[in-house]
Write a protein that holds these residues in place. Sequence first.
Motif, short mmCIF file in Angstrom:
data_model
loop_
_atom_site.label_atom_id
_atom_site.label_comp_id
_atom_site.label_asym_id
_atom_site.label_seq_id
_atom_site.Cartn_x
_atom_site.Cartn_y
_atom_site.Cartn_z
N UNK A 1 -33.86 40.84 -46.20
CA UNK A 1 -34.06 42.10 -45.47
C UNK A 1 -35.52 42.55 -45.62
N UNK A 2 -36.08 43.06 -44.52
CA UNK A 2 -37.43 43.64 -44.55
C UNK A 2 -37.27 45.13 -44.85
N UNK A 3 -37.38 45.49 -46.13
CA UNK A 3 -37.13 46.90 -46.49
C UNK A 3 -38.23 47.84 -45.99
N UNK A 4 -39.40 47.30 -45.61
CA UNK A 4 -40.41 48.20 -45.04
C UNK A 4 -39.93 48.74 -43.70
N UNK A 5 -39.15 47.92 -42.98
CA UNK A 5 -38.59 48.41 -41.70
C UNK A 5 -37.56 49.50 -41.93
N UNK A 6 -36.77 49.34 -42.99
CA UNK A 6 -35.82 50.40 -43.35
C UNK A 6 -36.59 51.67 -43.68
N UNK A 7 -37.63 51.52 -44.50
CA UNK A 7 -38.41 52.69 -44.93
C UNK A 7 -39.09 53.37 -43.75
N UNK A 8 -39.71 52.57 -42.89
CA UNK A 8 -40.42 53.16 -41.74
C UNK A 8 -39.42 53.90 -40.83
N UNK A 9 -38.24 53.30 -40.64
CA UNK A 9 -37.21 53.95 -39.80
C UNK A 9 -36.79 55.30 -40.39
N UNK A 10 -36.97 55.45 -41.70
CA UNK A 10 -36.53 56.68 -42.37
C UNK A 10 -37.74 57.54 -42.79
N UNK A 11 -38.90 57.26 -42.20
CA UNK A 11 -40.07 58.13 -42.40
C UNK A 11 -41.01 57.71 -43.51
N UNK A 12 -40.79 56.54 -44.11
CA UNK A 12 -41.65 56.10 -45.22
C UNK A 12 -42.44 54.86 -44.85
N UNK A 13 -42.66 53.98 -45.82
CA UNK A 13 -43.44 52.78 -45.57
C UNK A 13 -43.38 51.85 -46.77
N UNK A 14 -44.30 50.88 -46.77
CA UNK A 14 -44.36 49.95 -47.89
C UNK A 14 -44.54 48.53 -47.44
N UNK B 1 -27.00 52.49 -42.78
CA UNK B 1 -26.95 52.47 -41.31
C UNK B 1 -28.10 51.66 -40.72
N UNK B 2 -29.25 51.66 -41.39
CA UNK B 2 -30.44 51.01 -40.84
C UNK B 2 -30.54 49.54 -41.25
N UNK B 3 -29.87 49.19 -42.35
CA UNK B 3 -30.00 47.83 -42.90
C UNK B 3 -29.76 46.69 -41.90
N UNK B 4 -28.71 46.77 -41.08
CA UNK B 4 -28.45 45.63 -40.18
C UNK B 4 -29.61 45.34 -39.23
N UNK B 5 -30.38 46.36 -38.90
CA UNK B 5 -31.52 46.17 -38.00
C UNK B 5 -32.76 45.65 -38.69
#
Length: 352
Positions: A305-318, A340-344
């Motif tokens: 999983x690309x957790x930066x995409x999860x973070x960006x989708x939720x207003x963060x980054x990394x 909810x965002x993980x599958x994407x």
Amino acid sequence: MTGPAGVPAGGASDGPGEADWAAAVAAIRGLPADGRVLLICHVNPDGDALGSMLGFALGLRRLGVRRLQATFPGPPEVPEPFRGMPGLDLLVSEADADPEPDLVVCFDAAGASRLGGLADRLTGPGPALVLDHHASNTGFGDVNLVDPAAAATSVVAEELLARLGVPLDAGIAECLYVALTTDTGSFRFEATTPAVHLMAARLLATGIRPGDISRRIFDSRPFGAVRLFGEVLGRARLEPAAAAGHGLVWTYATQDDLARHEQRPYVLEALIDSVRCTAEADVSCVVKQTGAAEWAVSMRSKGAVDVSRVAVALGGGGHRFAAGFTGRGTAEDVVNSIRAVLPGALIGDGTS
Ligand code: AMP
Ligand code: MN
Ligand code: MN
């Protein structure tokens, strides 16, 4: 922005170009006599933020720059593990930071929002120089030295010091070593390239003591924190079906947990390392309460999983495998939003 012959100059994806390095060197060499420099690192600073900032500050001091301040937004408390670092005498609180420096240099911040109330210094009279390694960096400086291939911001800082002709000494090296070991997980993460080991060799050659430094930075915490970790790890939950079956493990820590064990919030920064070792989960997460309904969220991934995409989708980054954001509501609400965002954010599903 384009460089000579229309070549993109320092696009974040390919690292700084020669024109960017030259502009950064010129900004520093062009400082007026007695010019004032303000160095800023990201809020809630980690070893890379503080280490790259202080190491570079000590380098500027060697270059003869005398009016130097280093700072970060928020409470001016330096986490206990960093209190022995060289260069801390240059640190001032956000409130005492120069309002109109001749040069601003930012470290390890992907965007201006990571500078909190100090972001207004970016629009002051002097130019702003950005040193960073986040692929998501917004290019918020006048000169941007952003290298997503660099294992740490300190890699960029060392290169700029070299281009300025500043030799490494033990003080600079200790700061850069703290930064490098922080962001490579002490040379365990994927970012640990041959270049990283060569840099570590240059730093160690100054005579710094890696055993002492690592013990102080990574392997030392109050007994209260040990007991707090036990409690917080005891409530961790494993969700094997999350992230399309790659698995999620998570836990949370409240301000009440900290108070009961008489601990400061920064002790929780190390918690993610004890959670992410869970073999049954690709994604790990620690949700740390920072306000009544506000949480600082740390996420890690082992590669699915690309957790930066999860973070960006939720207003963060990394970064791809280490990212974070500010969550709202209850800890459950925050984890629901992640789930909810993980599958994407799966890597290799054609969208990444
Ligand atoms: P951490 O879990 O705090 O060690 O952070 C991991 C990575 O995510 C670092 O590269 C941080 O810069 C980034 N990060 C953490 N929190 C945030 C945030 N609220 N906004 C943007 N990036 C963040
Ligand atoms: Mn950082
Ligand atoms: Mn970093």
